[in-house]
Design an enzyme around this catalytic site. Structure first.
Site, PDB file in Angstrom:
ATOM      1  N   SER A 143       0.864  -1.190   0.000  1.00 55.53           N
ATOM      2  CA  SER A 143       0.000   0.000   0.000  1.00 55.53           C
ATOM      3  C   SER A 143       0.896   1.234   0.000  1.00 55.53           C
ATOM      4  O   SER A 143       2.110   1.137   0.244  1.00 55.53           O
ATOM      5  CB  SER A 143      -0.842  -0.038   1.286  1.00 55.53           C
ATOM      6  OG  SER A 143      -1.420   1.208   1.571  1.00 55.53           O
ATOM      7  N   TYR A 156      -2.818  -0.881  10.123  1.00 53.81           N
ATOM      8  CA  TYR A 156      -2.744  -1.135   8.675  1.00 53.81           C
ATOM      9  C   TYR A 156      -1.350  -0.771   8.141  1.00 53.81           C
ATOM     10  O   TYR A 156      -0.734  -1.545   7.399  1.00 53.81           O
ATOM     11  CB  TYR A 156      -3.825  -0.298   7.992  1.00 53.81           C
ATOM     12  CG  TYR A 156      -3.966  -0.515   6.507  1.00 53.81           C
ATOM     13  CD1 TYR A 156      -4.715  -1.566   6.000  1.00 53.81           C
ATOM     14  CD2 TYR A 156      -3.369   0.365   5.599  1.00 53.81           C
ATOM     15  CE1 TYR A 156      -4.864  -1.750   4.630  1.00 53.81           C
ATOM     16  CE2 TYR A 156      -3.511   0.192   4.229  1.00 53.81           C
ATOM     17  CZ  TYR A 156      -4.260  -0.861   3.748  1.00 53.81           C
ATOM     18  OH  TYR A 156      -4.400  -1.035   2.396  1.00 53.81           O
TER      19      TYR A 156
HETATM   20  P1  NDP Z   1     -11.838  -4.828  -0.809  1.00 59.58           P
HETATM   21  O1  NDP Z   1     -12.425  -4.618   0.542  1.00 59.58           O
HETATM   22  O2  NDP Z   1     -12.703  -4.629  -1.996  1.00 59.58           O
HETATM   23  O3  NDP Z   1     -11.190  -6.268  -0.925  1.00 59.58           O
HETATM   24  C1  NDP Z   1     -10.579  -6.914   0.142  1.00 59.58           C
HETATM   25  C2  NDP Z   1     -10.702  -8.400  -0.086  1.00 59.58           C
HETATM   26  O4  NDP Z   1     -10.061  -9.094   0.981  1.00 59.58           O
HETATM   27  C3  NDP Z   1     -12.151  -8.833  -0.126  1.00 59.58           C
HETATM   28  O5  NDP Z   1     -12.376  -9.493  -1.349  1.00 59.58           O
HETATM   29  C4  NDP Z   1     -12.280  -9.772   1.063  1.00 59.58           C
HETATM   30  O6  NDP Z   1     -13.045 -10.902   0.745  1.00 59.58           O
HETATM   31  C5  NDP Z   1     -10.853 -10.199   1.328  1.00 59.58           C
HETATM   32  N1  NDP Z   1     -10.660 -10.539   2.733  1.00 59.58           N
HETATM   33  C6  NDP Z   1     -10.606  -9.698   3.802  1.00 59.58           C
HETATM   34  N2  NDP Z   1     -10.436 -10.399   4.926  1.00 59.58           N
HETATM   35  C7  NDP Z   1     -10.348 -11.707   4.575  1.00 59.58           C
HETATM   36  C8  NDP Z   1     -10.176 -12.920   5.300  1.00 59.58           C
HETATM   37  N3  NDP Z   1     -10.018 -12.936   6.630  1.00 59.58           N
HETATM   38  N4  NDP Z   1     -10.121 -14.072   4.602  1.00 59.58           N
HETATM   39  C9  NDP Z   1     -10.288 -14.069   3.270  1.00 59.58           C
HETATM   40  N5  NDP Z   1     -10.461 -12.969   2.521  1.00 59.58           N
HETATM   41  C10 NDP Z   1     -10.502 -11.800   3.179  1.00 59.58           C
HETATM   42  O7  NDP Z   1     -10.581  -3.869  -0.846  1.00 59.58           O
HETATM   43  P2  NDP Z   1      -9.483  -3.562  -1.952  1.00 59.58           P
HETATM   44  O8  NDP Z   1      -9.754  -4.262  -3.211  1.00 59.58           O
HETATM   45  O9  NDP Z   1      -9.319  -2.105  -1.950  1.00 59.58           O
HETATM   46  O10 NDP Z   1      -8.191  -4.167  -1.244  1.00 59.58           O
HETATM   47  C11 NDP Z   1      -7.454  -5.260  -1.763  1.00 59.58           C
HETATM   48  C12 NDP Z   1      -6.033  -5.174  -1.229  1.00 59.58           C
HETATM   49  O11 NDP Z   1      -5.408  -3.999  -1.725  1.00 59.58           O
HETATM   50  C13 NDP Z   1      -5.938  -5.097   0.292  1.00 59.58           C
HETATM   51  O12 NDP Z   1      -4.810  -5.824   0.731  1.00 59.58           O
HETATM   52  C14 NDP Z   1      -5.751  -3.617   0.543  1.00 59.58           C
HETATM   53  O13 NDP Z   1      -5.100  -3.365   1.756  1.00 59.58           O
HETATM   54  C15 NDP Z   1      -4.882  -3.269  -0.650  1.00 59.58           C
HETATM   55  N6  NDP Z   1      -4.858  -1.856  -0.995  1.00 59.58           N
HETATM   56  C16 NDP Z   1      -5.973  -1.177  -1.387  1.00 59.58           C
HETATM   57  C17 NDP Z   1      -5.887   0.145  -1.773  1.00 59.58           C
HETATM   58  C18 NDP Z   1      -7.051   0.928  -2.257  1.00 59.58           C
HETATM   59  O14 NDP Z   1      -6.890   2.136  -2.477  1.00 59.58           O
HETATM   60  N7  NDP Z   1      -8.203   0.349  -2.465  1.00 59.58           N
HETATM   61  C19 NDP Z   1      -4.622   0.856  -1.726  1.00 59.58           C
HETATM   62  C20 NDP Z   1      -3.515   0.057  -1.307  1.00 59.58           C
HETATM   63  C21 NDP Z   1      -3.640  -1.241  -0.962  1.00 59.58           C
HETATM   64  P3  NDP Z   1     -14.456 -11.188   1.479  1.00 59.58           P
HETATM   65  O15 NDP Z   1     -15.307  -9.982   1.211  1.00 59.58           O
HETATM   66  O16 NDP Z   1     -14.930 -12.423   0.820  1.00 59.58           O
HETATM   67  O17 NDP Z   1     -14.124 -11.366   2.921  1.00 59.58           O
END
Ligand code: NDP
Length: 253
Positions: A143, A156
């Protein structure tokens, strides 16, 4: 015949959190480059929509990424279904936004267990199959908080900083096995996660716009190209890196 460095037709990819947001953007890119794709997460209803986008060859595997046994079961299921596993994208992640003094121990552990330990457990789980196959690719999602801090994001930022250091250590350990391990550092991308952030943090939307040289928020598909590069033969001598995909956000002084 020259190798097409972006052809993933013989590869299988597992994308954690691939049922939405950035994970789905990367999963789409990998599928469009020819890979067969498994997406893993908790929310099966969201996964149904993602599978409709990814096509009939894609599969959903239920996982709690924070649980080591669940990570092992996820990898076993992916290898059983597809017969091999070449690419792991450690994308599942959460954030809890609070001032540092207000975090409970449980909240702290929830973020660290999901973002950091989950990525480590999944990497550990894929290692034997990748080693036996003669190589593989692990892509960890960091991130801007791998580089910067913010008052509302202590757990985070700690987890995402550690993801970069873990990436370097894994890359060093497994280079001899022809497994490349790299991190991607997305800028501000429009997803469920950041929609929550924009609701909670006043002025965030405009601050991001003002600070991003590209002049826009990113979209999940902006991460597709880096996934294809780091998942394919074009990156066979690239390991231990942390590559920003951020419209210039981290380059702006
Ligand atoms: P979302 O919330 O859309 O996606 C996060 C995903 O993680 C979901 O699909 C969720 O699946 C899954 N998840 C969370 N907890 C668990 C768990 N315990 N077990 C299995 N799956 C899990 O967010 P983003 O797409 O934005 O984030 C994706 C990644 O990118 C993350 O690591 C985030 O930190 C990183 N990121 C995002 C940024 C942004 O600007 N959006 C910037 C920088 C990094 P489910 O719903 O099925 O639990």
């Amino acid at each position: 015949m020259a190798t097409n460095l972006f052809d993933l037709r013989d590869r299988v990819a597992l994308v954690t959190g691939g049922n939405g947001g950035i994970g789905l953007g990367m999963a789409r890119g990998l599928a469009e480059a020819g890979a067969r794709v498994a997406i893993a997460g908790r929310d099966a209803a969201k996964a149904e929509e993602a599978l409709a986008v990814l096509g009939p060859e894609a599969a959903f595997i239920a996982v709690d990424i924070a649980d080591q046994a669940s990570c092992r079961a996820m990898v076993e299921e992916a290898t059983r279904r597809f017969g091999r596993l070449d690419i792991l994208v450690n994308n599942a992640g959460i954030n809890i936004r609070k001032q540092p003094q207000d975090f409970t121990a449980e909240e702290w552990h929830q973020v660290l267990d999901t973002n950091l330990s989950g990525s480590f457990f999944a990497a550990q789980a894929v290692y034997p199959a990748m080693k036996e196959a003669g190589g593989g690719k692990i892509i960890n999602i960091g991130s801007m908080m791998s580089i910067f801090g913010a008052s509302f994001t202590t757990a985070y930022a700690a987890s995402k900083g550690a993801v970069v250091q873990m990436t370097k250590a894994l890359a060093t350990a497994w280079a001899i096995d022809n497994i490349q391990v790299n991190a991607v550092l997305p800028g501000w991308i429009d997803t469920d996660l950041t929609r929550g952030a924009r609701q909670q943090v006043e002025g965030l939307h405009d601050r991001v716009l003002a600070r991003t040289p590209a002049g826009r928020w990113g979209a999940p598909q902006d991460l597709a190209g880096i996934a294809v590069f780091l998942g394919g033969p074009g990156s066979d001598f690239v390991t231990g890196t942390a590559i920003p995909v951020d419209g210039g956000y981290s380059s702006q002084g």
